[in-house]
Design a protein around this motif. Structure first.
Motif, PDB file in Angstrom:
ATOM      1  N   ASN A  47       0.943  -1.097  -0.099  1.00  0.00           N
ATOM      2  CA  ASN A  47       0.099   0.051  -0.157  1.00  0.00           C
ATOM      3  C   ASN A  47       0.943   1.355  -0.020  1.00  0.00           C
ATOM      4  OD1 ASN A  47      -2.598  -1.022   0.075  1.00  0.00           O
ATOM      5  ND2 ASN A  47      -2.433  -1.374   2.154  1.00  0.00           N
ATOM      6  N   ALA A  48       2.258   1.050   0.308  1.00  0.00           N
ATOM      7  CA  ALA A  48       3.006   2.342   0.248  1.00  0.00           C
ATOM      8  C   ALA A  48       2.939   3.044  -1.050  1.00  0.00           C
ATOM      9  CB  ALA A  48       4.354   1.983   0.693  1.00  0.00           C
ATOM     10  N   GLN A  49       2.649   2.249  -2.096  1.00  0.00           N
ATOM     11  CA  GLN A  49       2.636   2.969  -3.620  1.00  0.00           C
ATOM     12  C   GLN A  49       1.822   4.199  -3.605  1.00  0.00           C
ATOM     13  OE1 GLN A  49       1.339   0.586  -6.712  1.00  0.00           O
ATOM     14  NE2 GLN A  49       0.296  -0.902  -5.196  1.00  0.00           N
ATOM     15  N   PHE A  50       0.723   4.293  -2.807  1.00  0.00           N
ATOM     16  CA  PHE A  50      -0.416   5.024  -2.641  1.00  0.00           C
ATOM     17  C   PHE A  50      -0.063   6.382  -1.629  1.00  0.00           C
ATOM     18  CE2 PHE A  50      -2.410   1.108  -3.111  1.00  0.00           C
ATOM     19  CZ  PHE A  50      -2.653   1.109  -4.521  1.00  0.00           C
ATOM     20  N   MET A  51       1.064   6.529  -1.333  1.00  0.00           N
ATOM     21  CA  MET A  51       1.405   7.540  -0.428  1.00  0.00           C
ATOM     22  C   MET A  51       1.998   8.547  -1.313  1.00  0.00           C
ATOM     23  SD  MET A  51       3.984   5.585   2.362  1.00  0.00           S
ATOM     24  CE  MET A  51       4.236   6.698   3.290  1.00  0.00           C
ATOM     25  N   GLN A  52       1.964   9.915  -0.700  1.00  0.00           N
ATOM     26  CA  GLN A  52       2.066  11.357  -1.640  1.00  0.00           C
ATOM     27  C   GLN A  52       3.622  11.240  -1.981  1.00  0.00           C
ATOM     28  OE1 GLN A  52      -0.220  13.193  -2.636  1.00  0.00           O
ATOM     29  NE2 GLN A  52      -1.493  11.774  -1.966  1.00  0.00           N
ATOM     30  N   PRO A  53       4.178  11.762  -2.875  1.00  0.00           N
ATOM     31  CA  PRO A  53       5.518  11.997  -3.110  1.00  0.00           C
ATOM     32  C   PRO A  53       6.134  12.662  -2.129  1.00  0.00           C
ATOM     33  CG  PRO A  53       4.082  12.686  -5.152  1.00  0.00           C
ATOM     34  CD  PRO A  53       3.228  12.469  -4.074  1.00  0.00           C
ATOM     35  N   GLY A  54       7.161  12.323  -1.719  1.00  0.00           N
ATOM     36  CA  GLY A  54       8.094  12.912  -0.584  1.00  0.00           C
ATOM     37  C   GLY A  54       7.936  12.257   0.586  1.00  0.00           C
ATOM     38  N   SER A  55       7.136  11.227   0.589  1.00  0.00           N
ATOM     39  CA  SER A  55       6.774  10.170   1.909  1.00  0.00           C
ATOM     40  C   SER A  55       7.887   9.379   2.108  1.00  0.00           C
ATOM     41  CB  SER A  55       5.455   9.638   1.760  1.00  0.00           C
ATOM     42  OG  SER A  55       4.175  10.507   1.647  1.00  0.00           O
ATOM     43  N   ALA A  56       8.010   8.793   3.405  1.00  0.00           N
ATOM     44  CA  ALA A  56       9.065   7.836   3.480  1.00  0.00           C
ATOM     45  C   ALA A  56       8.339   6.534   4.041  1.00  0.00           C
ATOM     46  CB  ALA A  56       9.803   8.607   4.745  1.00  0.00           C
ATOM     47  N   VAL A  57       9.083   5.553   3.945  1.00  0.00           N
ATOM     48  CA  VAL A  57       8.794   4.065   4.221  1.00  0.00           C
ATOM     49  C   VAL A  57       9.993   3.676   5.263  1.00  0.00           C
ATOM     50  CG1 VAL A  57       8.176   1.878   3.703  1.00  0.00           C
ATOM     51  CG2 VAL A  57       7.223   3.868   2.630  1.00  0.00           C
ATOM     52  N   PHE A  58       9.757   3.192   6.324  1.00  0.00           N
ATOM     53  CA  PHE A  58      10.610   2.423   6.822  1.00  0.00           C
ATOM     54  C   PHE A  58      10.209   1.095   7.192  1.00  0.00           C
ATOM     55  CE2 PHE A  58      11.416   6.787   7.960  1.00  0.00           C
ATOM     56  CZ  PHE A  58      12.662   7.067   8.130  1.00  0.00           C
ATOM     57  N   GLU A  59      11.082   0.029   6.694  1.00  0.00           N
ATOM     58  CA  GLU A  59      10.703  -1.424   6.849  1.00  0.00           C
ATOM     59  C   GLU A  59      11.528  -1.994   7.916  1.00  0.00           C
ATOM     60  OE1 GLU A  59      11.481  -3.673   3.122  1.00  0.00           O
ATOM     61  OE2 GLU A  59       9.902  -5.384   3.829  1.00  0.00           O
ATOM     62  N   ILE A  60      10.773  -2.735   8.714  1.00  0.00           N
ATOM     63  CA  ILE A  60      11.338  -3.385   9.804  1.00  0.00           C
ATOM     64  C   ILE A  60      11.645  -4.873   9.453  1.00  0.00           C
ATOM     65  CG2 ILE A  60      11.418  -3.937  12.129  1.00  0.00           C
ATOM     66  CD1 ILE A  60      10.008  -1.133  12.623  1.00  0.00           C
ATOM     67  N   ILE A  61      12.868  -5.343   9.420  1.00  0.00           N
ATOM     68  CA  ILE A  61      12.940  -6.750   9.124  1.00  0.00           C
ATOM     69  C   ILE A  61      13.851  -7.412  10.372  1.00  0.00           C
ATOM     70  CG2 ILE A  61      13.984  -8.383   7.625  1.00  0.00           C
ATOM     71  CD1 ILE A  61      13.712  -6.322   5.449  1.00  0.00           C
TER      72      ILE A  61
END
Length: 85
Positions: A47-61
């Motif tokens: 669903n991160a593809q639906f965030m606005q330009p300039g947004s940030a994603v932190f994935e915890i593995i």
């Protein structure tokens, strides 16, 4: 969620959990209004593809995560700055 005063203004933290019964439209609306997403490694990150330009994603593995060698691709590549994409 209460946060200590760090000097930020208009800071809002929401804890959201999507599941099989969450309507897709609701997921879209939440993601479109999210500027920073922090999530464990799950399919909900699609669903991160639906965030606005300039947004940030932190994935915890998790530290000992393993899946058919894909885990090695995360280790072998340094993080890239993607602002402006």
């Amino acid at each position: 969620v209460p946060l200590p005063n760090l000097g930020f203004t208009n800071l809002q933290v929401r804890v959201v959990e999507f599941n099989a019964s969450t309507p897709f439209r609701q997921q879209l609306e939440v993601m479109a209004s999210t500027s920073v997403l922090i999530s464990v490694h799950t399919s909900n990150l699609a669903n991160a593809q639906f965030m606005q330009p300039g947004s940030a994603v932190f994935e915890i593995i998790q530290r000992n995560w393993f899946w058919h060698g894909l885990d090695k691709s995360f280790q072998a590549r340094p993080a890239k700055h993607t602002a402006g994409c």
